[in-house]
Design a protein around this motif. Structure first.
Motif, PDB file in Angstrom:
ATOM      1  N   LEU A 132      -2.291  -6.099  -2.441  1.00 55.56           N
ATOM      2  CA  LEU A 132      -2.458  -5.427  -1.159  1.00 55.56           C
ATOM      3  C   LEU A 132      -3.928  -5.066  -0.968  1.00 55.56           C
ATOM      4  O   LEU A 132      -4.641  -4.795  -1.937  1.00 55.56           O
ATOM      5  CB  LEU A 132      -1.624  -4.141  -1.082  1.00 55.56           C
ATOM      6  CG  LEU A 132      -0.118  -4.241  -1.277  1.00 55.56           C
ATOM      7  CD1 LEU A 132       0.521  -2.858  -1.118  1.00 55.56           C
ATOM      8  CD2 LEU A 132       0.503  -5.233  -0.314  1.00 55.56           C
ATOM      9  N   TYR A 133      -4.371  -5.074   0.274  1.00 57.51           N
ATOM     10  CA  TYR A 133      -5.704  -4.605   0.636  1.00 57.51           C
ATOM     11  C   TYR A 133      -5.626  -4.153   2.090  1.00 57.51           C
ATOM     12  O   TYR A 133      -4.722  -4.564   2.830  1.00 57.51           O
ATOM     13  CB  TYR A 133      -6.756  -5.690   0.444  1.00 57.51           C
ATOM     14  CG  TYR A 133      -6.440  -6.982   1.164  1.00 57.51           C
ATOM     15  CD1 TYR A 133      -6.720  -7.147   2.513  1.00 57.51           C
ATOM     16  CD2 TYR A 133      -5.845  -8.033   0.482  1.00 57.51           C
ATOM     17  CE1 TYR A 133      -6.422  -8.326   3.179  1.00 57.51           C
ATOM     18  CE2 TYR A 133      -5.532  -9.220   1.137  1.00 57.51           C
ATOM     19  CZ  TYR A 133      -5.822  -9.360   2.480  1.00 57.51           C
ATOM     20  OH  TYR A 133      -5.508 -10.513   3.134  1.00 57.51           O
ATOM     21  N   PRO A 134      -6.509  -3.293   2.545  1.00 55.42           N
ATOM     22  CA  PRO A 134      -6.425  -2.796   3.926  1.00 55.42           C
ATOM     23  C   PRO A 134      -6.459  -3.944   4.931  1.00 55.42           C
ATOM     24  O   PRO A 134      -7.327  -4.819   4.875  1.00 55.42           O
ATOM     25  CB  PRO A 134      -7.669  -1.907   4.055  1.00 55.42           C
ATOM     26  CG  PRO A 134      -7.959  -1.468   2.654  1.00 55.42           C
ATOM     27  CD  PRO A 134      -7.602  -2.639   1.791  1.00 55.42           C
ATOM     28  N   GLY A 135      -5.490  -3.942   5.838  1.00 53.58           N
ATOM     29  CA  GLY A 135      -5.445  -4.964   6.872  1.00 53.58           C
ATOM     30  C   GLY A 135      -4.705  -6.227   6.482  1.00 53.58           C
ATOM     31  O   GLY A 135      -4.827  -7.245   7.170  1.00 53.58           O
ATOM     32  N   VAL A 145       2.050   0.441   3.303  1.00 56.78           N
ATOM     33  CA  VAL A 145       2.932   0.006   2.223  1.00 56.78           C
ATOM     34  C   VAL A 145       2.360   0.584   0.935  1.00 56.78           C
ATOM     35  O   VAL A 145       1.136   0.598   0.733  1.00 56.78           O
ATOM     36  CB  VAL A 145       3.000  -1.532   2.143  1.00 56.78           C
ATOM     37  CG1 VAL A 145       3.841  -1.974   0.958  1.00 56.78           C
ATOM     38  CG2 VAL A 145       3.569  -2.104   3.443  1.00 56.78           C
ATOM     39  N   VAL A 146       3.222   1.076   0.070  1.00 59.07           N
ATOM     40  CA  VAL A 146       2.772   1.785  -1.125  1.00 59.07           C
ATOM     41  C   VAL A 146       2.573   0.818  -2.281  1.00 59.07           C
ATOM     42  O   VAL A 146       3.497   0.095  -2.672  1.00 59.07           O
ATOM     43  CB  VAL A 146       3.772   2.882  -1.523  1.00 59.07           C
ATOM     44  CG1 VAL A 146       3.333   3.576  -2.812  1.00 59.07           C
ATOM     45  CG2 VAL A 146       3.910   3.908  -0.402  1.00 59.07           C
ATOM     46  N   ALA A 147       1.364   0.786  -2.815  1.00 56.99           N
ATOM     47  CA  ALA A 147       1.070   0.003  -4.010  1.00 56.99           C
ATOM     48  C   ALA A 147       1.570   0.750  -5.243  1.00 56.99           C
ATOM     49  O   ALA A 147       1.328   1.951  -5.396  1.00 56.99           O
ATOM     50  CB  ALA A 147      -0.425  -0.260  -4.123  1.00 56.99           C
ATOM     51  N   ASP A 148       2.248   0.019  -6.138  1.00 55.56           N
ATOM     52  CA  ASP A 148       2.791   0.645  -7.348  1.00 55.56           C
ATOM     53  C   ASP A 148       1.712   0.975  -8.360  1.00 55.56           C
ATOM     54  O   ASP A 148       1.843   1.931  -9.134  1.00 55.56           O
ATOM     55  CB  ASP A 148       3.801  -0.302  -8.014  1.00 55.56           C
ATOM     56  CG  ASP A 148       4.913  -0.715  -7.073  1.00 55.56           C
ATOM     57  OD1 ASP A 148       5.636   0.179  -6.613  1.00 55.56           O
ATOM     58  OD2 ASP A 148       5.056  -1.921  -6.812  1.00 55.56           O
ATOM     59  N   VAL A 183      -1.279   1.665   1.412  1.00 53.97           N
ATOM     60  CA  VAL A 183      -2.306   0.748   1.923  1.00 53.97           C
ATOM     61  C   VAL A 183      -1.869   0.318   3.314  1.00 53.97           C
ATOM     62  O   VAL A 183      -0.753  -0.193   3.490  1.00 53.97           O
ATOM     63  CB  VAL A 183      -2.481  -0.482   1.018  1.00 53.97           C
ATOM     64  CG1 VAL A 183      -3.580  -1.395   1.566  1.00 53.97           C
ATOM     65  CG2 VAL A 183      -2.798  -0.062  -0.415  1.00 53.97           C
ATOM     66  N   ALA A 184      -2.709   0.513   4.305  1.00 57.88           N
ATOM     67  CA  ALA A 184      -2.353   0.179   5.690  1.00 57.88           C
ATOM     68  C   ALA A 184      -2.430  -1.323   5.911  1.00 57.88           C
ATOM     69  O   ALA A 184      -3.422  -1.969   5.537  1.00 57.88           O
ATOM     70  CB  ALA A 184      -3.273   0.903   6.661  1.00 57.88           C
ATOM     71  N   CYS A 185      -1.396  -1.882   6.531  1.00 58.30           N
ATOM     72  CA  CYS A 185      -1.399  -3.300   6.878  1.00 58.30           C
ATOM     73  C   CYS A 185      -1.988  -3.475   8.278  1.00 58.30           C
ATOM     74  O   CYS A 185      -2.335  -2.501   8.950  1.00 58.30           O
ATOM     75  CB  CYS A 185       0.006  -3.884   6.805  1.00 58.30           C
ATOM     76  SG  CYS A 185       1.127  -3.284   8.099  1.00 58.30           S
ATOM     77  N   ALA A 245      21.656 -11.233 -15.197  1.00 52.34           N
ATOM     78  CA  ALA A 245      20.576 -10.249 -15.101  1.00 52.34           C
ATOM     79  C   ALA A 245      19.584 -10.661 -14.019  1.00 52.34           C
ATOM     80  O   ALA A 245      19.424 -11.853 -13.739  1.00 52.34           O
ATOM     81  CB  ALA A 245      19.860 -10.133 -16.446  1.00 52.34           C
ATOM     82  N   PRO A 246      18.918  -9.694 -13.398  1.00 50.00           N
ATOM     83  CA  PRO A 246      17.908 -10.041 -12.395  1.00 50.00           C
ATOM     84  C   PRO A 246      16.841 -10.962 -12.978  1.00 50.00           C
ATOM     85  O   PRO A 246      16.443 -10.830 -14.137  1.00 50.00           O
ATOM     86  CB  PRO A 246      17.330  -8.682 -12.002  1.00 50.00           C
ATOM     87  CG  PRO A 246      18.402  -7.696 -12.335  1.00 50.00           C
ATOM     88  CD  PRO A 246      19.073  -8.238 -13.547  1.00 50.00           C
ATOM     89  N   ALA A 247      16.367 -11.882 -12.151  1.00 54.20           N
ATOM     90  CA  ALA A 247      15.390 -12.864 -12.619  1.00 54.20           C
ATOM     91  C   ALA A 247      13.952 -12.400 -12.427  1.00 54.20           C
ATOM     92  O   ALA A 247      13.045 -12.918 -13.089  1.00 54.20           O
ATOM     93  CB  ALA A 247      15.595 -14.186 -11.886  1.00 54.20           C
ATOM     94  N   TYR A 248      13.736 -11.441 -11.510  1.00 56.12           N
ATOM     95  CA  TYR A 248      12.371 -11.074 -11.152  1.00 56.12           C
ATOM     96  C   TYR A 248      12.177  -9.560 -11.164  1.00 56.12           C
ATOM     97  O   TYR A 248      13.084  -8.800 -10.795  1.00 56.12           O
ATOM     98  CB  TYR A 248      12.025 -11.606  -9.762  1.00 56.12           C
ATOM     99  CG  TYR A 248      12.124 -13.104  -9.642  1.00 56.12           C
ATOM    100  CD1 TYR A 248      11.156 -13.942 -10.201  1.00 56.12           C
ATOM    101  CD2 TYR A 248      13.193 -13.697  -8.961  1.00 56.12           C
ATOM    102  CE1 TYR A 248      11.260 -15.324 -10.087  1.00 56.12           C
ATOM    103  CE2 TYR A 248      13.296 -15.073  -8.842  1.00 56.12           C
ATOM    104  CZ  TYR A 248      12.325 -15.881  -9.406  1.00 56.12           C
ATOM    105  OH  TYR A 248      12.426 -17.236  -9.296  1.00 56.12           O
ATOM    106  N   ALA A 249      10.984  -9.142 -11.556  1.00 50.46           N
ATOM    107  CA  ALA A 249      10.549  -7.753 -11.433  1.00 50.46           C
ATOM    108  C   ALA A 249       9.340  -7.746 -10.504  1.00 50.46           C
ATOM    109  O   ALA A 249       8.333  -8.419 -10.780  1.00 50.46           O
ATOM    110  CB  ALA A 249      10.183  -7.174 -12.800  1.00 50.46           C
ATOM    111  N   LEU A 250       9.428  -7.022  -9.406  1.00 47.52           N
ATOM    112  CA  LEU A 250       8.424  -7.085  -8.350  1.00 47.52           C
ATOM    113  C   LEU A 250       7.470  -5.901  -8.424  1.00 47.52           C
ATOM    114  O   LEU A 250       7.880  -4.773  -8.725  1.00 47.52           O
ATOM    115  CB  LEU A 250       9.107  -7.115  -6.984  1.00 47.52           C
ATOM    116  CG  LEU A 250      10.189  -8.191  -6.807  1.00 47.52           C
ATOM    117  CD1 LEU A 250      10.788  -8.112  -5.412  1.00 47.52           C
ATOM    118  CD2 LEU A 250       9.629  -9.575  -7.087  1.00 47.52           C
ATOM    119  N   GLN A 251       6.205  -6.162  -8.123  1.00 50.86           N
ATOM    120  CA  GLN A 251       5.187  -5.120  -8.197  1.00 50.86           C
ATOM    121  C   GLN A 251       4.143  -5.340  -7.111  1.00 50.86           C
ATOM    122  O   GLN A 251       3.727  -6.474  -6.849  1.00 50.86           O
ATOM    123  CB  GLN A 251       4.503  -5.147  -9.576  1.00 50.86           C
ATOM    124  CG  GLN A 251       3.520  -4.021  -9.821  1.00 50.86           C
ATOM    125  CD  GLN A 251       2.909  -4.078 -11.203  1.00 50.86           C
ATOM    126  OE1 GLN A 251       2.641  -5.154 -11.734  1.00 50.86           O
ATOM    127  NE2 GLN A 251       2.670  -2.920 -11.804  1.00 50.86           N
TER     128      GLN A 251
END
Length: 343
Positions: free
Chosen positions: A13-16, A65-68, A57-59, A42-48
């Motif tokens: 993520l980055y602003p904009g 959207v919140v960066a983890d 972070v503003a789109c 079991a779930p295949a993916y872990a998302l971050q």
């Protein structure tokens, strides 16, 4: 038996940034997890989500959207896939040397690094696309081509992911504008979990199956060519209704009331292509629509769209769609038995 650890998928993520460049692909992976759980697996993916610093972070749409995690805190070794979105804010990141160094470090350790839309410009600035095929949003193709001549720009594609390395790259790859990121994510899921899982995810997302990476970014029947080519507007509007007829250069020039050489110059200046190439693309688009409707055989589609012979249609499809007409009908047609027949 211990279930396999989920693959770590990180998105920058980055602003904009463009919101759909992020949530579209990530929803594909999340939906794959739902399908896995429905099958008792079991779930295949872990998302971050990662950014310069953890937090909102503003789109480009104005919401956040919140960066983890902060980039510096991400464990790059063991990272399966890093995705870099595009957006209005990408220009401000092109001179961020710290970010470029982080991307280069990620490329050395992650299994896959990909971009969505104008995110390709960031990968190119970091040097990750040198010598590789790459695409981006159609509006950024010229900037990618002129700014990075060492990149093999393939602008008229949905994505360049190809784990076999035949028609793309399986390690560093790109995708076209916005929704093409979803097609890219489905291709990644298909490679990881199989075609059946990718189709199940597409159905869950109410998508019309999965478009191949070599498919054109947009239809010439829908492209705003006429708005940018006022001298050609009447001719461009006339062509789609006469695909089965004579669309030779002389015939088109007569229709446009121009000498053939003048018409060719106008096409090159206003559309960046020749009359013959434009007609071929429109014919391929019309044939694609007929095959998807599953209302006619390949040979009939060839005749209706002006190809005259199925082999001519097949060669055109391989060039413009990177698949055969029959394969296209099987992938995208509903009740494709009739459309897939060669006779």
């Amino acid at each position: 038996m211990t279930p396999p650890r989920p693959r770590r998928i990180a998105c920058l993520l980055y602003p904009g940034f463009m919101s759909l460049d992020v949530v579209g692909p990530l929803q594909v992976f999340a939906s794959a997890n739902v399908e896995m759980e429905r099958q008792g697996r079991a779930p295949a993916y872990a998302l971050q989500l990662v950014a310069e610093a953890a937090g909102p972070v503003a789109c480009s749409a104005g919401f956040a959207v919140v960066a983890d995690a902060a980039r510096r805190d991400v464990a790059l070794p063991g990272l399966d896939t890093l995705l870099v979105p595009g957006g209005m804010g990408v220009d401000a990141q092109l001179d961020d040397a710290v970010l470029h160094d982080w991307l280069r470090q990620a490329e050395l350790t992650a299994r896959r690094v990909g971009s969505v839309c104008s995110g390709a410009l960031l990968l190119a600035r970091a040097g990750l696309l040198d010598g590789r095929p790459a695409t981006t949003h159609w509006d950024s193709v010229d900037g990618l081509r002129h700014g990075h001549p060492q990149v093999r720009v393939a602008g008229d594609r949905l994505h360049t992911y190809d784990p076999g390395g035949i028609d793309g790259d399986g390690h560093v790859f790109t995708s076209a504008g916005v929704t093409a990121g979803i097609d890219l994510a489905l291709a990644l899921v298909e490679h990881d979990l199989g075609r059946a899982m990718a189709l199940a995810v597409a159905r869950r997302l109410v998508m019309y199956l999965r478009r191949p990476g070599g498919q054109a970014q947009f239809s010439p029947l829908l492209a705003p060519d006429a708005a940018h080519a006022p001298r050609l507007t009447p001719l461009l509007e006339w062509i789609p209704g006469h695909l089965g007829g004579d669309l030779s250069l002389d015939a088109l020039a007569d229709r446009a009331c121009m000498p053939p050489r003048t018409l060719t110059r106008v096409f090159q200046r206003e559309l960046g292509t020749t009359p013959a190439r434009y007609v071929k693309r429109v014919r391929v688009e019309a044939a694609s629509a007929l095959l998807a409707q599953a209302q006619a055989s390949v040979s009939t589609v060839a005749r209706l769209c002006g190809f005259q012979h199925p082999e001519t249609l097949r060669r055109a499809f391989h060039k413009h769609r990177a698949v055969s007409p029959q394969a296209y009908a099987e992938r995208f047609g509903a009740g494709t038995a009739g459309a897939a027949r060669p006779g």
